[in-house]
Design an enzyme around this catalytic site. Structure first.
Site, PDB file in Angstrom:
ATOM      1  N   GLN A 100      -8.106  -2.717  -0.893  1.00  0.00           N
ATOM      2  CA  GLN A 100      -7.079  -4.473  -0.793  1.00  0.00           C
ATOM      3  C   GLN A 100      -7.316  -4.287   0.809  1.00  0.00           C
ATOM      4  O   GLN A 100      -7.348  -6.588   0.488  1.00  0.00           O
ATOM      5  CB  GLN A 100      -5.315  -3.727  -0.771  1.00  0.00           C
ATOM      6  CG  GLN A 100      -5.228  -2.856  -2.098  1.00  0.00           C
ATOM      7  CD  GLN A 100      -5.048  -3.719  -3.042  1.00  0.00           C
ATOM      8  OE1 GLN A 100      -4.453  -5.182  -2.739  1.00  0.00           O
ATOM      9  NE2 GLN A 100      -5.133  -2.770  -4.465  1.00  0.00           N
TER      10      GLN A 100
ATOM     11  N   HIS B 120      -4.640   5.756  -3.799  1.00  0.00           N
ATOM     12  CA  HIS B 120      -4.308   5.442  -5.639  1.00  0.00           C
ATOM     13  C   HIS B 120      -5.497   6.241  -6.261  1.00  0.00           C
ATOM     14  O   HIS B 120      -6.553   7.546  -5.293  1.00  0.00           O
ATOM     15  CB  HIS B 120      -5.452   4.298  -5.450  1.00  0.00           C
ATOM     16  CG  HIS B 120      -5.714   3.209  -7.132  1.00  0.00           C
ATOM     17  ND1 HIS B 120      -6.815   3.438  -8.117  1.00  0.00           N
ATOM     18  CD2 HIS B 120      -5.673   2.450  -7.110  1.00  0.00           C
ATOM     19  CE1 HIS B 120      -6.875   3.076  -8.501  1.00  0.00           C
ATOM     20  NE2 HIS B 120      -5.575   2.063  -8.232  1.00  0.00           N
TER      21      HIS B 120
ATOM     22  N   LYS C 257     -11.391  -8.318  -7.079  1.00  0.00           N
ATOM     23  CA  LYS C 257     -10.002  -8.034  -5.562  1.00  0.00           C
ATOM     24  C   LYS C 257     -10.382  -9.601  -4.668  1.00  0.00           C
ATOM     25  O   LYS C 257      -9.273  -9.837  -4.399  1.00  0.00           O
ATOM     26  CB  LYS C 257      -9.271  -6.866  -5.461  1.00  0.00           C
ATOM     27  CG  LYS C 257      -8.856  -5.719  -6.810  1.00  0.00           C
ATOM     28  CD  LYS C 257      -8.680  -4.800  -6.531  1.00  0.00           C
ATOM     29  CE  LYS C 257      -7.863  -3.754  -7.332  1.00  0.00           C
ATOM     30  NZ  LYS C 257      -7.655  -2.607  -6.729  1.00  0.00           N
TER      31      LYS C 257
END
Ligand SMILES: *Cc1c(COP(=O)(O)O)cnc(C)c1O
Length: 412
Positions: free
Chosen positions: A209, A129, A232
Site C-alpha cells: 500500500q 496481511h 495496486k
C-alpha cells in the site's frame, strides 16, 4: 527517469479521462470506484503498453538472438530499472521481479528462512496481511523458529514500546507492513529499522500500500527488504517484486529452481545465475512487467506528495462526513495514515451494506481484508473499507456517504 518536473497541481478530470473503466455505469449510476486498496484501475498508457507488447514486440526474454527477443528483454529490464528508480533503490539488480507481493514475501521467507534455526525469532505485527503471516508460519514450522507478535493500539498504531521489548538478540527478522491495508496506518519504518538493526535483526517492509499512497525511498528507509505489487500501482496484475538492500541477494540461496535462474546445470548439481536472475526461475510475466514500467512512467508524471495530499483530503472529507452517521465505528484512527477508511455499522452486516452500495454504483470492499488477526484484535468479523486513489473526487466521497445513509436506512 523523467527529466521534467512532476505536476503538483493535479487536474483530476484530466486524470480520470485516462481511465476508460471510470466511464462505466453500474446499475444505471456512474461508477464510484473506492476499492483501490484491493486493486487499482489502469490508465490507457498501461493498457496500451501491454497490448503493444503482444502486438509488436513479444518474445521470451533473455538469451535471445533475434530482434523480438532483444526488444522484449530491453523493455522488461527497462521496467526493472524504472521500478528501482521509483522506489529509490540504487541499482536495478536490487529488484527481484515476482508475480506480486505475496510471492515476494514467500521468496524472502523461504530463502532467508533457510538460515534460521530452532529458537530464532521472527516478529510480525497484529496488523499484517495474511501474505505477511502465513509464509513466516511455514518458515517457522520448517526451521523451529518462533513467531512473536507486536500488538496494535486502540487507534490502530504499532505499539512501539512493546516492539522494543520484543526485539532481543534472538530476533532474526522483523516483518512489518509499511501501510496497513485495513487501518491505513503508516508505520514509522525508520523507527522499526533502528530498533531491529540495533539488535542485529533484518527488516522486511510490506510496501503493497505505501508504494502507491505515499512517497517511498527504500535507501533512505534503510530496510533490508521492501515488497510491492504491480496491480495496486495502476499496473497489471501478476507482477510485483522485492527490493533487497546491500548484498542480501548475493548471500541468500535461491528459492525456486528452473530455467532462467541457473548458470550451468550438470547431472550432479547446478550453479546459479547472477542476481537478481538467481531468484527468477521460469518465464516471467513479461507483458505485465512491461506494463508496470508504463504505470510507473505514468505515476512519475505527478508529484508524489501532491498525490498523497489529494488522497488525504478525500480521506478527511469522508472521515468527517461518516462520523456524523449514527452507529458507525471507525477502525484505524491513527494520525499518520493513508487514504484507507475502514468502518463497521452497528446492526448492519458489512456484506449487506456493500451489496446495497453497489446498487448506487459505489464499489467498496467488505470482509476481513486478509487480516483476520487484526479483525479479532478489534473484535469484529469484517469491516467495510473505502479506499481512495489519484482519480477519486470529492463528489464521489459525497455520493458514497449519501449511498451509505440510504443503505443503512434499508437495513436498520
Ligand atoms: C494487497 C496486499 C498484499 C498482497 O498483494 P498481492 O498482490 O495479492 O500479492 C500484501 N500485503 C498488503 C498490505 C496488501 O495490501
Amino acid at each position: 527517469m523523467t527529466a521534467h518536473t512532476p505536476i503538483t497541481a493535479l487536474d483530476i478530470a484530466a486524470i480520470r479521462s485516462e481511465f476508460p473503466i471510470l466511464k462505466r455505469e453500474i446499475n444505471g449510476r456512474p461508477l464510484v470506484y473506492l476499492d483501490n486498496a484491493a486493486s487499482a484501475q489502469k490508465p490507457e498508457a498501461v493498457i496500451e503498453a501491454v497490448s503493444n507488447v503482444y502486438r509488436s514486440s513479444y518474445a521470451n526474454v533473455h538469451r535471445g538472438l533475434h530482434t523480438l527477443a532483444n526488444e522484449a528483454t530491453e523493455a522488461f529490464e527497462g521496467a526493472r530499472g524504472k521500478i528501482a528508480a521509483f522506489l529509490g533503490a540504487q541499482r536495478a539488480e536490487q529488484i527481484v521481479l515476482t508475480r506480486g507481493a505475496t510471492e515476494a514475501i514467500n521468496l524472502v521467507a523461504q530463502s532467508f528462512g533457510q538460515g534460521l534455526k530452532e529458537g530464532d525469532e521472527i516478529i510480525l505485527s497484529q496488523m499484517e496481511h495474511h501474505s505477511n503471516i502465513v509464509p513466516w508460519q511455514l518458515t517457522a514450522e520448517r526451521s523451529g523458529a518462533v513467531i512473536r507478535w507486536c500488538p496494535v493500539t486502540d487507534t490502530g498504531e504499532l505499539d512501539y514500546e512493546a516492539l522494543e521489548s520484543l526485539i532481543t538478540d534472538r530476533t532474526r527478522m522483523v516483518a512489518i507492513v509499511h501501510m496497513s491495508n485495513v487501518l491505513g496506518t503508516a508505520n514509522d519504518a525508520a523507527r522499526v529499522v533502528k530498533l531491529a538493526h540495533d539488535a542485529g535483526a533484518a527488516v522486511l517492509l510490506d510496501g503493497s500500500q505505501s508504494a502507491v499512497h505515499m512517497p517511498v525511498d527504500v535507501t533512505g528507509l534503510g530496510c533490508d527488504f521492501f515488497v510491492f505489487t504491480g496491480h495496486k500501482l495502476y499496473g497489471p496484475s501478476g507482477c510485483g517484486g522485492v527490493y533487497a538492500a546491500g548484498d542480501w541477494l548475493d548471500r541468500l540461496p535461491p528459492w525456486q529452481g528452473g530455467g532462467e535462474m541457473i548458470a550451468d546445470v550438470f547431472e550432479d548439481g547446478s550453479t546459479w545465475a547472477d542476481v537478481p536472475h538467481k531468484f527468477e526461475a521460469g518465464t516471467p510475466s513479461i507483458a505485465d512487467v512491461i506494463g508496470l514500467g508504463a504505470a510507473i512512467d505514468w505515476m512519475q508524471r505527478f508529484d508524489r506528495t501532491a498525490v498523497m495530499e489529494h488522497e488525504r483530503a478525500l480521506l478527511d472529507r469522508a472521515t468527517q462526513q461518516i462520523s456524523t452517521i449514527d452507529g458507525v465505528k471507525l477502525i484505524g484512527t491513527a494520525q499518520d495514515k493513508g487514504a484507507i477508511l475502514s468502518f463497521a455499522v452497528e446492526g448492519a452486516h458489512s456484506h449487506d451494506l456493500a451489496q446495497l452500495l453497489d446498487k448506487y454504483g459505489v464499489a467498496v470492499r467488505a470482509g476481513h481484508h486478509c487480516a483476520q488477526p487484526l479483525m479479532r484484535r478489534f473484535g469484529v468479523e469484517s469491516t467495510l473499507r473505502a479506499s481512495f486513489a489519484i482519480y477519486n473526487t470529492a463528489e464521489e466521497v459525497d455520493a458514497f456517504i449519501e449511498a451509505l445513509k440510504k443503505a443503512k436506512g434499508f437495513l436498520i
